[in-house]
Write a protein that holds these residues in place. Structure first.
Motif, mmCIF file in Angstrom:
data_model
loop_
_atom_site.group_PDB
_atom_site.id
_atom_site.type_symbol
_atom_site.label_atom_id
_atom_site.label_comp_id
_atom_site.label_asym_id
_atom_site.label_seq_id
_atom_site.Cartn_x
_atom_site.Cartn_y
_atom_site.Cartn_z
ATOM 1 N N ALA A 60 0.752 -1.135 -0.489
ATOM 2 C CA ALA A 60 0.175 -0.051 0.047
ATOM 3 C C ALA A 60 0.921 1.083 0.121
ATOM 4 C CB ALA A 60 -1.161 0.146 1.064
ATOM 5 N N THR A 61 1.998 1.393 0.645
ATOM 6 C CA THR A 61 2.921 2.544 0.764
ATOM 7 C C THR A 61 3.625 2.975 -0.324
ATOM 8 O OG1 THR A 61 4.218 0.973 1.856
ATOM 9 C CG2 THR A 61 2.707 2.418 3.016
ATOM 10 N N TYR A 99 3.116 7.125 13.869
ATOM 11 C CA TYR A 99 2.105 8.126 13.686
ATOM 12 C C TYR A 99 2.652 7.827 12.128
ATOM 13 C CZ TYR A 99 0.953 8.611 17.963
ATOM 14 O OH TYR A 99 1.099 9.005 19.714
ATOM 15 N N ARG A 100 3.650 8.181 12.074
ATOM 16 C CA ARG A 100 3.784 7.996 10.515
ATOM 17 C C ARG A 100 3.366 7.412 9.615
ATOM 18 N NH1 ARG A 100 7.021 12.339 8.514
ATOM 19 N NH2 ARG A 100 8.548 13.517 9.526
ATOM 20 N N THR A 101 3.445 5.892 9.886
ATOM 21 C CA THR A 101 3.542 4.156 9.517
ATOM 22 C C THR A 101 1.499 4.036 9.256
ATOM 23 O OG1 THR A 101 4.834 3.264 10.215
ATOM 24 C CG2 THR A 101 3.287 2.191 9.402
ATOM 25 N N ILE A 102 1.356 4.612 10.289
ATOM 26 C CA ILE A 102 -0.294 4.605 9.991
ATOM 27 C C ILE A 102 -1.400 5.495 8.896
ATOM 28 C CG2 ILE A 102 -2.515 4.480 11.564
ATOM 29 C CD1 ILE A 102 -0.762 3.932 14.096
ATOM 30 N N MET A 103 -0.621 6.945 9.310
ATOM 31 C CA MET A 103 -1.214 8.204 8.064
ATOM 32 C C MET A 103 -0.329 7.632 6.752
ATOM 33 S SD MET A 103 -2.732 10.021 9.659
ATOM 34 C CE MET A 103 -2.742 11.364 7.646
ATOM 35 N N GLU A 104 0.929 6.829 7.096
ATOM 36 C CA GLU A 104 0.939 6.866 4.905
ATOM 37 C C GLU A 104 0.509 5.376 4.517
ATOM 38 O OE1 GLU A 104 3.189 6.890 3.059
ATOM 39 O OE2 GLU A 104 4.337 8.761 4.227
ATOM 40 N N SER A 141 -10.900 8.431 20.639
ATOM 41 C CA SER A 141 -11.403 7.266 21.006
ATOM 42 C C SER A 141 -9.240 6.597 21.745
ATOM 43 C CB SER A 141 -11.830 5.526 20.654
ATOM 44 O OG SER A 141 -11.772 4.467 21.551
ATOM 45 N N PRO A 142 -9.222 6.536 23.104
ATOM 46 C CA PRO A 142 -8.249 6.101 24.401
ATOM 47 C C PRO A 142 -7.271 5.603 22.869
ATOM 48 C CG PRO A 142 -9.783 5.091 25.535
ATOM 49 C CD PRO A 142 -10.697 5.917 24.038
ATOM 50 N N GLN A 143 -6.089 4.906 22.902
ATOM 51 C CA GLN A 143 -5.009 3.919 22.495
ATOM 52 C C GLN A 143 -5.079 4.345 20.740
ATOM 53 O OE1 GLN A 143 -5.869 -0.174 24.527
ATOM 54 N NE2 GLN A 143 -3.650 0.510 25.042
ATOM 55 N N ARG A 144 -5.804 5.268 20.733
ATOM 56 C CA ARG A 144 -5.868 5.425 19.108
ATOM 57 C C ARG A 144 -5.834 6.186 18.320
ATOM 58 N NH1 ARG A 144 -9.460 1.750 21.545
ATOM 59 N NH2 ARG A 144 -10.084 0.158 20.307
ATOM 60 N N THR A 145 -4.931 7.114 18.625
ATOM 61 C CA THR A 145 -4.286 8.463 18.394
ATOM 62 C C THR A 145 -3.797 8.453 16.899
ATOM 63 O OG1 THR A 145 -1.723 7.976 20.233
ATOM 64 C CG2 THR A 145 -3.958 9.622 21.122
ATOM 65 N N GLY A 146 -3.274 7.881 16.849
ATOM 66 C CA GLY A 146 -2.178 7.799 14.628
ATOM 67 C C GLY A 146 -3.870 7.339 13.773
ATOM 68 N N TYR A 147 -4.399 6.678 14.378
ATOM 69 C CA TYR A 147 -5.771 5.818 13.979
ATOM 70 C C TYR A 147 -6.883 6.420 13.798
ATOM 71 C CZ TYR A 147 -9.426 2.384 12.431
ATOM 72 O OH TYR A 147 -9.987 1.309 11.567
ATOM 73 N N CYS A 148 -7.174 7.196 14.794
ATOM 74 C CA CYS A 148 -8.441 8.465 15.155
ATOM 75 C C CYS A 148 -8.203 9.649 13.703
ATOM 76 C CB CYS A 148 -8.552 8.529 16.175
ATOM 77 S SG CYS A 148 -9.362 7.457 17.498
ATOM 78 N N ALA A 149 -6.062 9.939 14.067
ATOM 79 C CA ALA A 149 -5.457 11.224 13.412
ATOM 80 C C ALA A 149 -6.434 10.669 11.580
ATOM 81 C CB ALA A 149 -4.946 11.278 13.359
ATOM 82 N N ALA A 150 -5.939 9.282 10.829
ATOM 83 C CA ALA A 150 -5.715 9.092 10.234
ATOM 84 C C ALA A 150 -7.283 9.140 9.379
ATOM 85 C CB ALA A 150 -5.254 7.273 9.751
ATOM 86 N N LYS A 151 -8.290 8.121 10.296
ATOM 87 C CA LYS A 151 -9.473 7.734 9.879
ATOM 88 C C LYS A 151 -10.792 9.538 9.567
ATOM 89 C CE LYS A 151 -8.701 3.645 9.074
ATOM 90 N NZ LYS A 151 -8.847 3.337 7.570
ATOM 91 N N HIS A 152 -9.957 10.995 10.390
ATOM 92 C CA HIS A 152 -10.348 12.232 10.499
ATOM 93 C C HIS A 152 -9.683 12.394 9.472
ATOM 94 C CE1 HIS A 152 -11.911 11.773 14.761
ATOM 95 N NE2 HIS A 152 -12.694 12.312 14.494
ATOM 96 N N ALA A 153 -8.688 12.729 8.814
ATOM 97 C CA ALA A 153 -7.972 12.312 7.888
ATOM 98 C C ALA A 153 -8.774 12.279 6.630
ATOM 99 C CB ALA A 153 -6.968 12.986 7.630
ATOM 100 N N THR A 190 1.500 -1.500 18.005
ATOM 101 C CA THR A 190 1.467 -1.149 19.410
ATOM 102 C C THR A 190 2.677 0.112 19.557
ATOM 103 O OG1 THR A 190 3.523 -2.616 19.592
ATOM 104 C CG2 THR A 190 0.976 -3.527 20.250
ATOM 105 N N ALA A 191 2.879 0.441 21.017
ATOM 106 C CA ALA A 191 4.207 1.866 21.023
ATOM 107 C C ALA A 191 5.464 1.374 19.898
ATOM 108 C CB ALA A 191 3.979 1.952 22.206
ATOM 109 N N ASP A 192 5.990 0.167 20.019
ATOM 110 C CA ASP A 192 6.659 0.447 18.865
ATOM 111 C C ASP A 192 6.951 0.106 17.724
ATOM 112 O OD1 ASP A 192 6.243 -2.816 19.426
ATOM 113 O OD2 ASP A 192 8.459 -2.839 20.202
ATOM 114 N N GLY A 193 5.970 -0.006 17.138
ATOM 115 C CA GLY A 193 5.391 -0.413 16.136
ATOM 116 C C GLY A 193 5.025 -1.584 15.510
ATOM 117 N N THR A 194 5.722 -2.752 17.031
ATOM 118 C CA THR A 194 5.216 -3.927 16.341
ATOM 119 C C THR A 194 3.365 -4.705 16.298
ATOM 120 O OG1 THR A 194 5.700 -4.363 18.705
ATOM 121 C CG2 THR A 194 7.894 -5.128 17.413
ATOM 122 N N PRO A 195 3.046 -5.386 15.951
ATOM 123 C CA PRO A 195 2.033 -6.069 15.899
ATOM 124 C C PRO A 195 1.184 -6.125 17.282
ATOM 125 C CG PRO A 195 2.917 -6.906 13.806
ATOM 126 C CD PRO A 195 3.758 -5.971 15.385
#
Length: 270
Positions: A60-61, A99-104, A141-153, A190-195
């Motif tokens: 995808a990226t 955050y960069r990965t999720i946005m990409e 929603s908690p624990q989803r700051t990056g996911y929420c940001a990407a989906k709002h965008a 998760t916080a370090d990018g691992t599933p």
């Protein structure tokens, strides 16, 4: 049938909602283009969808590969941007690269593909573009700051795109799933990018992917501009109405939820 003979391109088609959409579109008589990273999984989905499918696997990226892939796809009547990845980590713990990965994956990738497919639709004067967002694209929603940001965008981009292309014959739909029982929580970063891996998650209590696909196809066939997808009366689906009706009450509710999550998963609780 609404999709008979249409060329429908589904990304993220190897599992979950994407695979269910492929099966549903296949039953509806569509000519399928299926994309994802895992070729064997795509092959299995294509067979389950009736075999009338072209496979265009890609990462995808890998934006630079997209022009050639779009050229190989040819005519696209309906593009369903479904590929995505979620998150399960508190902001204070999360590496910036996550955050960069999720946005990409969740934002820039579907925008890039859409921009390449859109010109042919505008030239023909018809077409349909859909994007699978989330209730998290409407509600923080908690624990989803990056996911929420990407989906709002994502919601913002496609709502704005609709204003530019609807009068030129191109429909734009946003799809807003709540809890759908797919592997998305297991694969969440998760916080370090691992599933995240296996473990109980509220998503597991959701509707089945096939139920979600049925709702989505019905909404797309009707030209619905925003398609909520979830159990009738489901708590997460009620949040969509609450955001419009009582935003302050929603913020209070989500803050209480966040406090409970931080108490359970935060550093002070460790």
């Amino acid at each position: 049938m609404a999709f008979a003979g249409q060329r429908v391109w589904v990304t993220g088609a190897s599992s979950g909602i994407g695979a269910a959409l492929a099966r549903a579109f296949g039953r509806a008589g569509a000519e399928l283009i299926l994309s994802g990273r895992k070729v064997p999984a795509l092959e299995a989905v294509a067979e389950a969808a009736g075999g009338n499918a072209e496979l265009l696997p890609f990462e995808a990226t890998d934006i630079n590969a997209l022009p050639d892939i779009v050229e190989r796809a040819g005519r696209v009547d309906l593009l369903v941007n479904n590929a995505g990845i979620s998150q399960r980590s508190l902001a204070e713990d999360t590496d910036f690269q996550v955050y960069r990965t999720i946005m990409e994956v969740d934002f820039f990738a579907p925008i890039a593909l859409t921009k390449l497919v859109l010109p042919q639709m505008l030239a023909r004067g018809h077409g349909h573009i859909a994007a699978v967002a989330s209730v998290a694209g409407k509600v923080g929603s908690p624990q989803r700051t990056g996911y929420c940001a990407a989906k709002h965008a994502l919601m913002g981009f496609f709502d704005a795109l609709r204003t530019e292309v609807a009068h030129r014959g191109v429909k734009v739909s946003t799809i807003v799933p709540g809890y759908v029982a797919t592997p998305i929580a297991t694969r969440a970063l998760t916080a370090d990018g691992t599933p995240r891996g296996e473990g109980a998650d509220e998503v597991d209590q959701g509707i089945t992917p096939d139920e979600a696909a049925a709702t989505i196809l019905d909404g797309l066939a009707k030209g619905q501009r925003e398609i909520p997808v979830g159990a009738e009366g489901g708590m997460e689906m009620a949040l969509l109405d609450m955001k419009r009706r009582d935003p302050e009450g929603l913020f209070d509710l989500m803050e209480k939820l966040g406090a409970a999550v931080v108490a359970k998963f935060g550093k002070a609780a460790a």
